[in-house]
Design an enzyme around this catalytic site. Structure first.
Site, PDB file in Angstrom:
ATOM      1  N   ASP A   1      -9.233  -2.820  -7.856  1.00 30.54           N
ATOM      2  CA  ASP A   1      -8.556  -3.401  -8.842  1.00 30.54           C
ATOM      3  C   ASP A   1      -9.370  -5.004  -9.153  1.00 30.54           C
ATOM      4  O   ASP A   1      -9.461  -5.873  -9.655  1.00 30.54           O
ATOM      5  CB  ASP A   1      -7.005  -4.146  -8.334  1.00 30.54           C
ATOM      6  CG  ASP A   1      -6.574  -3.092  -9.710  1.00 30.54           C
ATOM      7  OD1 ASP A   1      -7.132  -2.797 -10.976  1.00 30.54           O
ATOM      8  OD2 ASP A   1      -5.144  -3.585 -10.291  1.00 30.54           O
TER       9      ASP A   1
ATOM     10  N   ASP B   1       7.455   0.899  -6.440  1.00 31.78           N
ATOM     11  CA  ASP B   1       7.800   1.751  -5.741  1.00 31.78           C
ATOM     12  C   ASP B   1       9.282   2.204  -5.271  1.00 31.78           C
ATOM     13  O   ASP B   1       9.548   3.952  -5.828  1.00 31.78           O
ATOM     14  CB  ASP B   1       7.290   1.486  -3.963  1.00 31.78           C
ATOM     15  CG  ASP B   1       7.657  -0.092  -3.591  1.00 31.78           C
ATOM     16  OD1 ASP B   1       8.811  -0.504  -4.839  1.00 31.78           O
ATOM     17  OD2 ASP B   1       7.654  -0.058  -2.707  1.00 31.78           O
TER      18      ASP B   1
END
Length: 808
Positions: free
Chosen positions: A148, A508
């Site tokens: 990223d 998550d």
């Protein structure tokens, strides 16, 4: 009105009867003591529950007590009844073919990294090596690294890793090496060889170890290597005064971030990058070439799986949705390149510790009972850089080995962010087979405007896998660039109903919740050997920042459309309760904070401290707390958790309740009032700063002061002062206090002492490097108590003398 009162009286008569008592000697004595003459009328009526109901009620209580005792005995006897272990032998019998091939499903392996500084390149590349050498058919899985930061150093490191893997992977296969991350393997002591070539092992070991040291040296030199290369190309390919680009080894400009950032080449603003480092291997095993590799790898498959580097495009105009957006970009790129029916994602600070890990997860996915309806298989998180005493509860065994195991008996464990294998269709927001309609719309409004990607979704619905050699022409590369563009998610269901769910700090938990509410199940997989191992933030401040993000995302869920109360009927009722508990548990910190401040009563005037707490109240409270902890200890014993793990969990929960959780609630309140962004994602630093080469836990002894530590510091200081003041008061008033008052005081001190014991890890953090020897607290605290006692006595003497002189 009278009628209603009569009706209520009749209802009471069903359960209560009057108690008739005659005046007796006791009553007369009481009357005389109070000055009465015994002739006063009774001023209230006394009732009791009818004997039949009372005896029934007591019988039920006794039955419940017996049932609880029997249940506890049964649980101790059957302590592994809910554990589900993978049967690898059964998997091999089902999937292995006579010709040596396999029908194991294909897997796409995802690894995400955000910053080469906070997440060192060596850690990331060791994870890559452990995956490239995993025990799974080489032509049945592909490996993706999503960077990223968009830095060239990650790509060049991946190229170096692919070159070293050509030696490392066959070495691991030949000698059955475990673990297959070289940094961890070469640091082991007392290796026990289990391979089939003991006579060649030492020679191979030394050669590979030497090559690994040279590989590490090349990684360390990458920054200077890339800069020197870029300076050379800039000197011959750019005009004077032009912007200095960052150049790849093949003489082309790097499309990601540059050393000298400009628009389109800086952090948060660059084009997408997809580079296939290793193409998919062909069907035949690679032959050993002695000219390239001097080691004898005859009969060993030296091939490597497909290896891909990618970095999604970024623009200041769009929210990139942090890790969830990163994973979604990987999901789309992998669909175009391999489209495996299963994907597994990892953080870059973990490595595969047991090479059979992928096979273990597949045991649950292919099981004939619930395999088709299993959305994901979650593995526990294990850490190897934590100090032996686990001072800040990093292992979190109570959660990983207790709570997650328990969820196996309901709808399944939560998604924990790393070490989790998914069914690709579950991530696409497709219902499980038991609820799946025959006609599923696959359109651009949901999945985006990439026709090739929409075709891969249709292939996935037909259970078609497409891992095969690629034709990487310009047209195909342009298609990949589209799905990693910064604006691809806009106007689609990505991150809302498709892929990993974003707009929250904990992608998550909300992703797992979204999958569960569709009716999917999940499984928790543990093995005798830790499947994965990683690094944890061992500095207290970094650890608490991690807790703030987890807790913040949990509370955010409650105030969003992902609230478990709003989930459909497919979510199991008990599973709904579990998610609600995740959402609201940080709120308990407010009550614990008040509880932690109560022992400061010693700082108040004597009249208050001798009245509160009453002895009976304290005794009952101690019994209740003792029972709670006793039950907790029994629960962790059922799953094999050590006592120290449970105790560290208790201590760190108190520390977090006085720091991280109140900070979380403050963030949420600010967000609700200002409609802000809520908890800001902060990459947890894994970089270790070690001044003393002999102490690998040096980072743990560094104290980094931040505002959220203030409440915990106030509680620690005030309780230390309160104990000192209590000692001072005992010295001043001890001779005149009655026995009852002394008992009250002694029991009151239990609160202070108990809190000091719970905050012991925080106290060690406060003293910094002195905490290398934890026993120092046995010196510092008594000294502090004596100092505060002396100050109190001095103040008391001064005040008494001052007022005495005033009276004179």
């Amino acid at each position: 009105m009278k009628g209603s009162m009569k009706a209520e009286a009749k209802d009471d008569d069903r359960y209560w009867v009057d108690v008739h008592r005659e005046p007796n000697a006791v009553t007369t004595a009481a009357d005389l003591e109070s000055g009465g003459d015994g002739g006063r009328p009774l001023m209230f009526r006394e009732k009791k529950v009818k004997p039949a109901l009372l005896y029934l009620y007591r019988s039920l209580i006794l039955t419940r007590l017996i049932a609880v005792i029997l249940f506890i005995g049964w649980r101790i006897k059957h302590n592994n009844s809910d554990v589900m272990s993978p049967d690898l032998d059964a998997l091999r019998q089902y999937c292995d073919l006579p010709d040596g091939g396999s029908i194991l499903p294909a897997i796409d392996v995802f690894v995400t990294t955000a910053d080469p500084i906070d997440e060192p390149v060596l850690y990331t590349m060791n994870y890559v090596l452990s995956i490239l050498a995993v025990d799974y058919p080489i032509d049945r899985y592909a490996r993706y690294l999503s960077d990223d930061s968009g830095t060239l150093i990650e790509y060049d490191a991946l190229v170096e890793t692919a070159n070293f893997a050509a030696l490392w992977a066959p070495f691991c296969r030949k000698h059955s090496i475990e673990p297959r991350a070289p940094e961890s393997y070469f640091q082991r002591e007392g290796m026990i060889y289990t391979g089939k070539s003991p006579s060649e092992f030492i020679n191979d070991y030394r050669h590979v170890q030497l090559e690994y040291q040279q590989y590490k040296a090349r990684l360390e030199m990458l920054t200077s290597t890339i800069r020197e290369r870029s300076d050379f190309y800039n000197s011959i390919k750019t005009t004077e005064g032009a912007v200095k680009a960052t150049w790849m080894a093949n003489g082309t400009q790097w499309p990601g971030t540059w050393f000298e950032p400009i628009d389109n080449h800086r952090k948060g603003h660059h084009e997408g990058v997809v580079q296939v480092v290793l193409e998919h291997p062909n069907g035949s095993k690679a032959q050993h070439d002695s000219n390239v590799n001097p080691l004898n790898f005859d009969g060993i498959d030296a091939r490597l799986p497909m290896l891909v580097y990618m970095a999604r495009g970024k623009s200041p105009c769009y929210d990139h949705n942090k890790k969830a957006g990163n994973l979604n970009a990987q999901l789309r790129v992998s669909a175009l390149l391999s489209n495996a029916p299963f994907v597994i994602n990892f953080d870059c600070d973990h490595y595969i510790n047991d090479s059979r890990a992928l096979q273990a997860a597949m045991c649950f996915m292919l099981d004939s009972r619930e395999g088709d309806n299993t959305a994901f298989v979650q593995f526990p998180q294990r850490f190897e850089n934590v100090d032996p005493t686990d001072r800040y509860g990093n292992h979190n065994r109570v959660f990983f080995d207790g709570a997650m195991y328990a969820l196996n008996g309901i709808q399944g464990p939560s998604y924990l962010g790393t070490g989790c294998m998914f069914h690709r269709l579950a991530l696409y927001g497709i219902d499980p087979p038991r609820w799946r309609p025959n006609d599923i719309p696959v359109d651009s409004s949901k999945f985006g405007n990439s026709i090739p990607f929409l075709n891969t979704v249709l292939e996935s619905l037909k259970q078609e896998s497409r891992i095969s050699p690629l034709n990487l022409d310009d047209s195909f590369i342009a298609k990949m660039m589209l799905v990693v563009s910064s604006s691809f998610d806009i106007g689609t269901d990505w991150g809302r109903g498709v892929g990993y769910i974003f707009e929250m700090a904990t992608e998550d938990m909300v992703t797992g919740f979204h999958i569960h509410k569709q009716g999917w199940h999940s499984m928790y997989c543990t093995m005798d050997v830790d499947t994965f191992r990683g690094t944890a933030p061992i500095n207290l401040t970094e650890r608490l920042y991690q807790i703030v993000r987890w807790a913040g995302g949990s509370v955010e869920m409650f105030f969003s459309h992902n609230n478990p109360l709003l989930a459909g009927w497919r979510l199991h009722p008990m599973q709904r309760t579990v998610y609600l508990n995740y959402n609201i548990y940080p709120v308990t910190s407010l009550f614990l904070l008040l509880y932690a401040l109560c022992p400061m009563m010693w700082l108040l005037p004597e009249e208050i401290l001798i009245q509160r707490p009453f002895t009976t109240y304290v005794v009952f409270l101690i019994i209740i707390i003792a029972l709670i902890h006793t039950i907790g200890i029994m629960e962790i014993k059922w799953v094999g958790t050590k006592w120290l793990d449970w105790w560290r969990n208790e201590q760190f929960f108190m520390i977090a309740s006085l720091s991280a959780y109140p900070t979380t609630l403050l963030h949420i309140v600010v967000k609700l009032l200002t409609r802000g962004k809520g908890i800001r994602f902060r990459v947890t630093s894994k970089q270790t700063k070690v001044d003393d080469n002999e102490d690998k836990y040096a980072e743990m002894y560094e104290m980094r002061w931040v505002p959220m530590l203030i409440p915990a510091m106030v509680v620690l200081f005030s309780n230390t002062m309160a104990i000192g003041v209590a000692i001072g008061k005992a010295i001043v008033y001890g001779r005149v206090w009655p026995t009852t008052q002394r008992l009250h005081a002694m029991l009151g001190l239990l609160f202070n002492v108990w809190l000091m014991i719970l905050l012991q890890p925080f106290a060690l953090a406060v003293i910094g490097r002195w905490s290398k020897k934890p026993s120092i607290l046995f010196i510092l605290f008594p000294v502090a108590f004596v100092v505060f006692a002396w100050v109190y006595i001095c103040v008391h003497v001064f005040v008494v003398n001052f007022f005495s002189s005033m009276e004179i």
